[in-house]
Each structure stands twice: as C-alpha cells, then as structure tokens.
Write a protein that holds these residues in place. Sequence first.
Motif, PDB file in Angstrom:
ATOM      1  N   ILE A 151       0.994  -1.198  -0.185  1.00  0.00           N
ATOM      2  CA  ILE A 151       0.085   0.010  -0.135  1.00  0.00           C
ATOM      3  C   ILE A 151       0.884   1.121   0.103  1.00  0.00           C
ATOM      4  N   ASP A 152       1.828   1.288   0.813  1.00  0.00           N
ATOM      5  CA  ASP A 152       2.621   2.552   1.038  1.00  0.00           C
ATOM      6  C   ASP A 152       3.742   2.624  -0.004  1.00  0.00           C
ATOM      7  N   MET A 153       3.964   1.654  -1.053  1.00  0.00           N
ATOM      8  CA  MET A 153       4.946   1.581  -2.062  1.00  0.00           C
ATOM      9  C   MET A 153       4.673   2.854  -2.937  1.00  0.00           C
ATOM     10  N   PRO A 154       5.717   3.263  -3.463  1.00  0.00           N
ATOM     11  CA  PRO A 154       5.557   4.543  -4.451  1.00  0.00           C
ATOM     12  C   PRO A 154       5.173   3.965  -5.672  1.00  0.00           C
ATOM     13  N   GLU A 155       4.377   4.718  -6.658  1.00  0.00           N
ATOM     14  CA  GLU A 155       4.003   4.051  -7.808  1.00  0.00           C
ATOM     15  C   GLU A 155       4.942   3.804  -8.657  1.00  0.00           C
ATOM     16  N   PHE A 156       4.587   2.699  -9.852  1.00  0.00           N
ATOM     17  CA  PHE A 156       5.610   2.367 -10.747  1.00  0.00           C
ATOM     18  C   PHE A 156       5.940   3.854 -11.820  1.00  0.00           C
ATOM     19  N   GLY A 157       7.438   3.754 -11.709  1.00  0.00           N
ATOM     20  CA  GLY A 157       7.890   4.814 -12.337  1.00  0.00           C
ATOM     21  C   GLY A 157       7.816   6.418 -11.895  1.00  0.00           C
ATOM     22  N   ASP A 158       7.530   6.235 -10.596  1.00  0.00           N
ATOM     23  CA  ASP A 158       7.259   7.673  -9.884  1.00  0.00           C
ATOM     24  C   ASP A 158       8.630   8.419  -9.890  1.00  0.00           C
ATOM     25  N   PRO A 159       8.940   9.452 -10.417  1.00  0.00           N
ATOM     26  CA  PRO A 159      10.210  10.233 -10.315  1.00  0.00           C
ATOM     27  C   PRO A 159      10.498  10.818  -8.801  1.00  0.00           C
ATOM     28  N   GLU A 160       9.284  10.853  -8.084  1.00  0.00           N
ATOM     29  CA  GLU A 160       9.510  11.352  -6.765  1.00  0.00           C
ATOM     30  C   GLU A 160       9.803  10.275  -5.781  1.00  0.00           C
ATOM     31  N   ALA A 161       9.911   8.902  -6.106  1.00  0.00           N
ATOM     32  CA  ALA A 161      10.124   7.896  -5.286  1.00  0.00           C
ATOM     33  C   ALA A 161      11.607   7.769  -4.481  1.00  0.00           C
ATOM     34  N   ALA A 190      13.896   5.789  -3.895  1.00  0.00           N
ATOM     35  CA  ALA A 190      14.931   5.266  -4.901  1.00  0.00           C
ATOM     36  C   ALA A 190      15.383   6.099  -5.940  1.00  0.00           C
ATOM     37  N   ASN A 191      14.502   6.831  -6.660  1.00  0.00           N
ATOM     38  CA  ASN A 191      15.158   7.672  -7.949  1.00  0.00           C
ATOM     39  C   ASN A 191      15.566   9.274  -7.208  1.00  0.00           C
ATOM     40  N   LYS A 192      15.339   9.377  -5.888  1.00  0.00           N
ATOM     41  CA  LYS A 192      15.752  10.770  -5.567  1.00  0.00           C
ATOM     42  C   LYS A 192      17.156  10.605  -5.093  1.00  0.00           C
ATOM     43  N   HIS A 193      17.436   9.590  -3.971  1.00  0.00           N
ATOM     44  CA  HIS A 193      18.484   9.491  -3.357  1.00  0.00           C
ATOM     45  C   HIS A 193      19.927   8.729  -3.973  1.00  0.00           C
ATOM     46  N   VAL A 194      19.452   7.529  -4.465  1.00  0.00           N
ATOM     47  CA  VAL A 194      20.602   6.777  -4.996  1.00  0.00           C
ATOM     48  C   VAL A 194      20.729   6.847  -6.254  1.00  0.00           C
ATOM     49  N   SER A 195      19.902   6.779  -7.119  1.00  0.00           N
ATOM     50  CA  SER A 195      20.090   6.920  -8.722  1.00  0.00           C
ATOM     51  C   SER A 195      21.018   8.122  -9.255  1.00  0.00           C
ATOM     52  N   PRO A 196      20.379   9.351  -8.674  1.00  0.00           N
ATOM     53  CA  PRO A 196      21.243  10.590  -9.107  1.00  0.00           C
ATOM     54  C   PRO A 196      22.815  10.433  -8.858  1.00  0.00           C
ATOM     55  N   ARG A 197      23.021   9.892  -7.706  1.00  0.00           N
ATOM     56  CA  ARG A 197      24.530   9.432  -7.322  1.00  0.00           C
ATOM     57  C   ARG A 197      25.312   8.466  -8.474  1.00  0.00           C
ATOM     58  N   TYR A 198      24.618   7.644  -8.692  1.00  0.00           N
ATOM     59  CA  TYR A 198      25.289   6.632  -9.398  1.00  0.00           C
ATOM     60  C   TYR A 198      25.171   7.363 -11.069  1.00  0.00           C
ATOM     61  N   ILE A 199      24.226   8.020 -11.449  1.00  0.00           N
ATOM     62  CA  ILE A 199      24.428   8.730 -12.702  1.00  0.00           C
ATOM     63  C   ILE A 199      25.391   9.666 -12.766  1.00  0.00           C
ATOM     64  N   ALA A 200      25.518  10.540 -11.494  1.00  0.00           N
ATOM     65  CA  ALA A 200      26.785  11.536 -11.693  1.00  0.00           C
ATOM     66  C   ALA A 200      28.059  10.976 -11.584  1.00  0.00           C
ATOM     67  N   GLU A 201      28.315   9.830 -10.593  1.00  0.00           N
ATOM     68  CA  GLU A 201      29.551   9.641 -10.215  1.00  0.00           C
ATOM     69  C   GLU A 201      30.163   8.341 -10.839  1.00  0.00           C
ATOM     70  N   SER A 202      29.133   7.311 -10.976  1.00  0.00           N
ATOM     71  CA  SER A 202      29.767   6.099 -11.578  1.00  0.00           C
ATOM     72  C   SER A 202      30.982   6.118 -12.455  1.00  0.00           C
ATOM     73  N   GLU A 203      30.815   6.985 -13.426  1.00  0.00           N
ATOM     74  CA  GLU A 203      31.827   6.858 -14.350  1.00  0.00           C
ATOM     75  C   GLU A 203      32.909   7.437 -13.901  1.00  0.00           C
ATOM     76  N   HIS A 204      33.070   8.469 -13.011  1.00  0.00           N
ATOM     77  CA  HIS A 204      34.375   8.902 -12.412  1.00  0.00           C
ATOM     78  C   HIS A 204      34.775   8.025 -11.516  1.00  0.00           C
ATOM     79  N   GLU A 205      33.985   7.104 -10.779  1.00  0.00           N
ATOM     80  CA  GLU A 205      34.444   6.242  -9.496  1.00  0.00           C
ATOM     81  C   GLU A 205      34.786   4.888 -10.003  1.00  0.00           C
ATOM     82  N   THR A 206      34.180   4.347 -11.123  1.00  0.00           N
ATOM     83  CA  THR A 206      34.746   2.866 -11.523  1.00  0.00           C
ATOM     84  C   THR A 206      35.091   2.939 -12.899  1.00  0.00           C
TER      85      THR A 206
END
Lengths: 182, 84
Positions: A112-122, A124-140
Amino acid sequence: MIDVMLLLIIVVCAIFALFMKDLLSATIILGIYSFIMATIFTRLNAVDVAFTEASVGAGITSVLMIAALSRTKRYEYHYTKLQRRKPSALFLKVISLLLVIITGAVLVYGTIDMPEFGDPEAPANKHVSPRYIAESEHETSEKNIVTAVLAGYRGYDTLGETTVIFTAGICVILLLRRRINT
Amino acid sequence: MFDIAAVAVTIAIMITMYRAIKGPTIYDRVLAGNAIGTKTVILLVLIGFVHDRPHFLDLAVVYPLINFIATIAFLKYREMGRLD
C-alpha cells in the motif's frame, strides 16, 4: 493489451496447475507459467529478474520437481467422498484457506505505501540513482551504469548470486547425467 | 506493426495453452510447453523492438537453452522412470 493477455494466461496457468491430478502435467504447466512470468518481467524492463525467473523457474525448478516425482508418486492421492466429508478434513481445509487469505492480505497491505511504478519522486529515484548517474563513470571508470552498479558497487552481492546460479547448474548436471548401470 | 505482431503471438500462446491444459497424453503437454517456450522467445524479440531496445535479442537467444533443459528431464523421466 499484451500485459493484460499475459496476466490472463498466468491466472489460467495457476488455476489449472492447482486442479491437475497428474503432477507431471502440473509441473509442465508451472514451467509455462515461469516463461510467461519472465516475459512480463521483461515488459517491466527488469531484464535480470526475468532471466533469473526463466532459468530458475522454468529450468531448475522443473528438473528438481521431476526428480522429486521420480522418487514419489506421479498422481495425486484420490480422496473418497467419505474421507472428504470428515469434520477433520473440512477443518484442515478451512484452516489452510484462512492462512492463504491472511498471507495474501498481509502482502497486499505491504504494497500500500509503496511508491507508484515509475514515480520520479520515489526515494529510490531521489537519493541513490542521481549519485550513480553523476559519479559512477568517475568512480568505477565504466560507461554503462548498470554494469557499474552490478559489478562495482554491488560486487559481493553479484558474486553471491553467481555462486547460487553455479551451484544450481551443478545440481542439474548431477541429476541429468547418465550413470552406467551395473 | 510490432505491437500487432506481439498481440498475434500472444493469441498463439493462448491457443497452445489449450493443448497444454487439455492434452490427453503427457507428450502433448511437453510439446505445448516447448512451443510456448519458442513463442516466448519471439515475443521477447518483438517486445525488444517495441521498446526500441534491440539488445533483447541476446537475451532471447539464451531462452531456448533453458527451454530444453526441462524437456530433456521430462523425456528422461518418461524413458527411464527416474532421473539419475
């Protein structure tokens, strides 16, 4: 359109696998179920989950179930009408139905309290993904973000998964190899 | 175009499901399961083109390998009565 049709096939598979008296047929229908489920996971863009479902659900589970069937009986035990009408049998049926309903209700309550499918405000999309997108190429120093996450950030997790798949493969080989009869 | 083809393949899966459920002998069911596995591969390729991700083709190539593991196990069980 395809999603609804595939989900319909899944429901039909599940119902007939339950009502099948021949357990070998039920195993085959469960294999079909796994293939359709893998297609649905692919539709949802979860390709790695789909792959695990296809290899474990359709491949290894079928082999293990047939191995179990070869050691037990192929047909379900047929209850007579008198045995089915016994109060103890009815009691067991009611109890198992209640257990299934309660488990299903708990699972639905968990979503019930899970975010909608593909919700940009979820989260997982707010805290983890932006860091991966910004840093992964530089870090790995890996251009593909999915590969960077799977093999870099979650390296030990992937190692464990690979070990599980490898063990399952060994089990299938052990079950299917030809043994020279003496 | 690809959408229509995907729907057609899904309808074909439904028709094959009838044989898998009804099939009088176990061999009908094994054959139906195998056919559905093959159709799933085609459906996967079509879905890949619908989503504009043609690298689903690589994934689709590996599916038949999984499909025939179970079939070998069924047939071995029918032939020998056991797996080992």
